[in-house]
Design a protein around this motif. Structure first.
Motif, PDB file in Angstrom:
ATOM      1  N   GLY A  53       1.026  -1.197  -0.337  1.00 15.39           N
ATOM      2  CA  GLY A  53      -0.213  -0.527  -0.339  1.00 15.39           C
ATOM      3  C   GLY A  53       1.063   1.360   0.002  1.00 15.39           C
ATOM      4  N   ASP A  54       1.984   1.536   0.498  1.00 14.94           N
ATOM      5  CA  ASP A  54       2.908   2.230   0.551  1.00 14.94           C
ATOM      6  C   ASP A  54       3.706   2.447   0.024  1.00 14.94           C
ATOM      7  OD1 ASP A  54       3.108   3.381   3.857  1.00 14.94           O
ATOM      8  OD2 ASP A  54       3.846   0.996   3.600  1.00 14.94           O
ATOM      9  N   LEU A  55       3.917   1.364  -1.506  1.00 18.75           N
ATOM     10  CA  LEU A  55       4.459   2.069  -2.675  1.00 18.75           C
ATOM     11  C   LEU A  55       3.265   1.865  -3.113  1.00 18.75           C
ATOM     12  CD1 LEU A  55       6.678   1.295  -4.903  1.00 18.75           C
ATOM     13  CD2 LEU A  55       6.204  -0.595  -5.306  1.00 18.75           C
ATOM     14  N   GLN A  56       2.198   1.626  -3.886  1.00 20.18           N
ATOM     15  CA  GLN A  56       0.574   2.120  -4.676  1.00 20.18           C
ATOM     16  C   GLN A  56       1.333   3.594  -4.459  1.00 20.18           C
ATOM     17  OE1 GLN A  56      -2.700  -0.087  -3.591  1.00 20.18           O
ATOM     18  NE2 GLN A  56      -3.877   0.515  -5.103  1.00 20.18           N
ATOM     19  N   GLN A  57       0.759   3.963  -2.626  1.00 24.58           N
ATOM     20  CA  GLN A  57       0.367   5.139  -2.592  1.00 24.58           C
ATOM     21  C   GLN A  57       1.996   6.405  -3.114  1.00 24.58           C
ATOM     22  OE1 GLN A  57      -2.658   6.860  -1.448  1.00 24.58           O
ATOM     23  NE2 GLN A  57      -3.397   4.863  -1.848  1.00 24.58           N
ATOM     24  N   LEU A  58       2.880   5.983  -2.841  1.00 27.77           N
ATOM     25  CA  LEU A  58       4.269   5.924  -3.226  1.00 27.77           C
ATOM     26  C   LEU A  58       3.904   6.831  -4.596  1.00 27.77           C
ATOM     27  CD1 LEU A  58       6.654   7.815  -2.142  1.00 27.77           C
ATOM     28  CD2 LEU A  58       7.306   5.806  -1.877  1.00 27.77           C
ATOM     29  N   LEU A  59       3.774   5.628  -5.325  1.00 23.39           N
ATOM     30  CA  LEU A  59       3.504   5.919  -7.117  1.00 23.39           C
ATOM     31  C   LEU A  59       2.905   7.020  -7.587  1.00 23.39           C
ATOM     32  CD1 LEU A  59       3.971   1.821  -8.083  1.00 23.39           C
ATOM     33  CD2 LEU A  59       5.889   3.935  -8.287  1.00 23.39           C
ATOM     34  N   LYS A  60       1.350   7.736  -6.734  1.00 24.98           N
ATOM     35  CA  LYS A  60       0.998   8.085  -6.526  1.00 24.98           C
ATOM     36  C   LYS A  60       1.181  10.024  -6.940  1.00 24.98           C
ATOM     37  CE  LYS A  60      -3.698   6.138  -5.619  1.00 24.98           C
ATOM     38  NZ  LYS A  60      -4.566   5.551  -4.791  1.00 24.98           N
ATOM     39  N   LYS A  61       2.342  10.079  -5.840  1.00 18.78           N
ATOM     40  CA  LYS A  61       3.313  11.405  -6.165  1.00 18.78           C
ATOM     41  C   LYS A  61       3.376  12.195  -7.314  1.00 18.78           C
ATOM     42  CE  LYS A  61       2.257  10.884  -1.482  1.00 18.78           C
ATOM     43  NZ  LYS A  61       1.884  11.862  -0.407  1.00 18.78           N
ATOM     44  N   THR A  62       4.412  13.057  -7.313  1.00 17.38           N
ATOM     45  CA  THR A  62       4.958  13.813  -8.053  1.00 17.38           C
ATOM     46  C   THR A  62       6.466  13.453  -7.819  1.00 17.38           C
ATOM     47  OG1 THR A  62       3.799  15.465  -7.806  1.00 17.38           O
ATOM     48  CG2 THR A  62       6.068  16.062  -8.869  1.00 17.38           C
ATOM     49  N   PHE A  63       6.216  13.477  -9.069  1.00 21.91           N
ATOM     50  CA  PHE A  63       8.517  12.235  -9.116  1.00 21.91           C
ATOM     51  C   PHE A  63       9.407  13.710  -9.800  1.00 21.91           C
ATOM     52  CE2 PHE A  63       6.382   8.669  -9.037  1.00 21.91           C
ATOM     53  CZ  PHE A  63       7.404   7.671  -8.956  1.00 21.91           C
ATOM     54  N   VAL A  64      10.436  13.703  -8.872  1.00 20.66           N
ATOM     55  CA  VAL A  64      11.371  15.163  -9.674  1.00 20.66           C
ATOM     56  C   VAL A  64      12.563  14.242  -9.685  1.00 20.66           C
ATOM     57  CG1 VAL A  64      10.257  16.979  -8.206  1.00 20.66           C
ATOM     58  CG2 VAL A  64      11.913  15.029  -7.129  1.00 20.66           C
ATOM     59  N   ALA A  65      13.391  15.027 -10.972  1.00 23.57           N
ATOM     60  CA  ALA A  65      15.111  14.598 -11.254  1.00 23.57           C
ATOM     61  C   ALA A  65      15.757  14.740  -9.704  1.00 23.57           C
ATOM     62  CB  ALA A  65      15.300  15.723 -12.221  1.00 23.57           C
ATOM     63  N   ASN A  66      16.749  13.639  -9.816  1.00 25.33           N
ATOM     64  CA  ASN A  66      18.109  13.503  -8.523  1.00 25.33           C
ATOM     65  C   ASN A  66      18.774  12.894  -8.921  1.00 25.33           C
ATOM     66  OD1 ASN A  66      18.915  14.106  -6.146  1.00 25.33           O
ATOM     67  ND2 ASN A  66      17.809  12.122  -5.119  1.00 25.33           N
ATOM     68  N   GLY A  67      19.776  13.361  -9.289  1.00 30.28           N
ATOM     69  CA  GLY A  67      20.756  12.561  -9.592  1.00 30.28           C
ATOM     70  C   GLY A  67      20.428  11.986 -10.991  1.00 30.28           C
ATOM     71  N   ASN A  68      20.809  10.829 -11.010  1.00 29.12           N
ATOM     72  CA  ASN A  68      20.264   9.632 -12.080  1.00 29.12           C
ATOM     73  C   ASN A  68      19.096   9.557 -12.074  1.00 29.12           C
ATOM     74  OD1 ASN A  68      22.710  10.302 -13.453  1.00 29.12           O
ATOM     75  ND2 ASN A  68      24.090   8.556 -12.742  1.00 29.12           N
ATOM     76  N   TYR A  69      18.374   9.786 -11.024  1.00 31.03           N
ATOM     77  CA  TYR A  69      17.105   9.144 -10.996  1.00 31.03           C
ATOM     78  C   TYR A  69      15.625  10.248 -11.200  1.00 31.03           C
ATOM     79  CZ  TYR A  69      19.333   5.389  -8.960  1.00 31.03           C
ATOM     80  OH  TYR A  69      20.605   4.180  -8.987  1.00 31.03           O
ATOM     81  N   MET A  70      14.812   9.814 -11.010  1.00 32.33           N
ATOM     82  CA  MET A  70      13.683  10.240 -11.836  1.00 32.33           C
ATOM     83  C   MET A  70      13.000   9.430  -9.826  1.00 32.33           C
ATOM     84  SD  MET A  70      12.896  12.658 -13.560  1.00 32.33           S
ATOM     85  CE  MET A  70      10.854  13.047 -13.301  1.00 32.33           C
ATOM     86  N   VAL A  71      12.069  10.677  -9.134  1.00 36.33           N
ATOM     87  CA  VAL A  71      12.059  10.549  -7.258  1.00 36.33           C
ATOM     88  C   VAL A  71      10.756  10.319  -7.004  1.00 36.33           C
ATOM     89  CG1 VAL A  71      15.253   9.964  -6.767  1.00 36.33           C
ATOM     90  CG2 VAL A  71      13.859  12.131  -6.016  1.00 36.33           C
ATOM     91  N   ALA A  72      10.345  10.451  -5.886  1.00 34.75           N
ATOM     92  CA  ALA A  72       9.223  10.061  -5.100  1.00 34.75           C
ATOM     93  C   ALA A  72       9.360   9.916  -4.067  1.00 34.75           C
ATOM     94  CB  ALA A  72       7.658  10.308  -6.090  1.00 34.75           C
ATOM     95  N   PRO A  73       8.227  10.910  -2.695  1.00 39.16           N
ATOM     96  CA  PRO A  73       8.077  12.036  -2.794  1.00 39.16           C
ATOM     97  C   PRO A  73       9.346  13.011  -3.665  1.00 39.16           C
ATOM     98  CG  PRO A  73       8.602  11.762  -0.827  1.00 39.16           C
ATOM     99  CD  PRO A  73       8.737  10.303  -1.439  1.00 39.16           C
ATOM    100  N   PRO A  74       8.519  14.138  -3.488  1.00 33.25           N
ATOM    101  CA  PRO A  74       9.721  15.050  -3.735  1.00 33.25           C
ATOM    102  C   PRO A  74      10.618  15.525  -2.432  1.00 33.25           C
ATOM    103  CG  PRO A  74       7.457  16.337  -5.033  1.00 33.25           C
ATOM    104  CD  PRO A  74       7.763  14.690  -3.967  1.00 33.25           C
ATOM    105  N   GLN A  75       9.725  15.234  -1.743  1.00 28.86           N
ATOM    106  CA  GLN A  75      10.755  16.020   0.204  1.00 28.86           C
ATOM    107  C   GLN A  75      11.432  15.284   0.035  1.00 28.86           C
ATOM    108  OE1 GLN A  75       7.110  14.596  -0.706  1.00 28.86           O
ATOM    109  NE2 GLN A  75       6.054  16.234   0.858  1.00 28.86           N
TER     110      GLN A  75
END
Length: 155
Positions: A99-121
């Motif tokens: 469920g945590d993964l499912q909720q996290l995938l609904k968050k906004t993704f931002v660039a961080n190094g060589n990754y797109m990460v969520a949450p932006p925090q």
């Protein structure tokens, strides 16, 4: 006179051959340099959005074969070394984190190094201690690279 002609022809062929060989290696060199650069924001990229949509569906269905095909070759799911034989899916079942993964995938993704990460925090708050997920490209395809819980203090 004939000797000069052969020498000129030989020089011409050697120069053309050198340029041809260097141009053959150029795409690989350029690709290697591109992979070392930090990722730009890909959140609006059609391929990224399509991958994220498929990933959300696979997680919602807990489609393990599909998820396995979407994971990077070095997928991370724990901060410590997993016990022998443990899979990410078994760990997620045991820790009840689907469920945590499912909720996290609904968050906004931002660039961080060589990754797109969520949450932006993860990027904006150096003290962020919650779940995080990272996506990256691997051999030209998007992959989920990690989904880890809050960092364990002292590690």
């Amino acid at each position: 006179m004939l000797l000069r002609l052969f020498v000129c022809a030989g020089l011409l062929v050697s120069f053309v051959g050198c340029n041809a060989l260097s141009s053959l290696n150029a795409p690989y060199k350029k690709k290697d340099e591109e992979e070392k650069k930090p990722m730009r924001d890909q959140s609006g990229d059609q391929a990224f959005m399509a991958f994220l949509g498929r990933l959300r569906i696979a997680v919602a269905k807990r489609d393990r074969p599909m998820l396995a095909s979407m994971m990077s070759s070095d997928f991370g799911w724990r901060w410590d070394a997993p016990p022998a034989g443990e899979t990410p899916f078994a760990y997620w079942d045991q820790q009840n984190t689907w469920g945590d993964l499912q909720q996290l995938l609904k968050k906004t993704f931002v660039a961080n190094g060589n990754y797109m990460v969520a949450p932006p925090q993860v990027v904006t708050d150096k003290n962020y201690a919650g779940f995080r997920v990272g996506l990256r490209t691997e051999n030209g395809s998007w992959k989920i690279a990690y989904f880890v819980p809050a960092e364990v203090p002292g590690h």
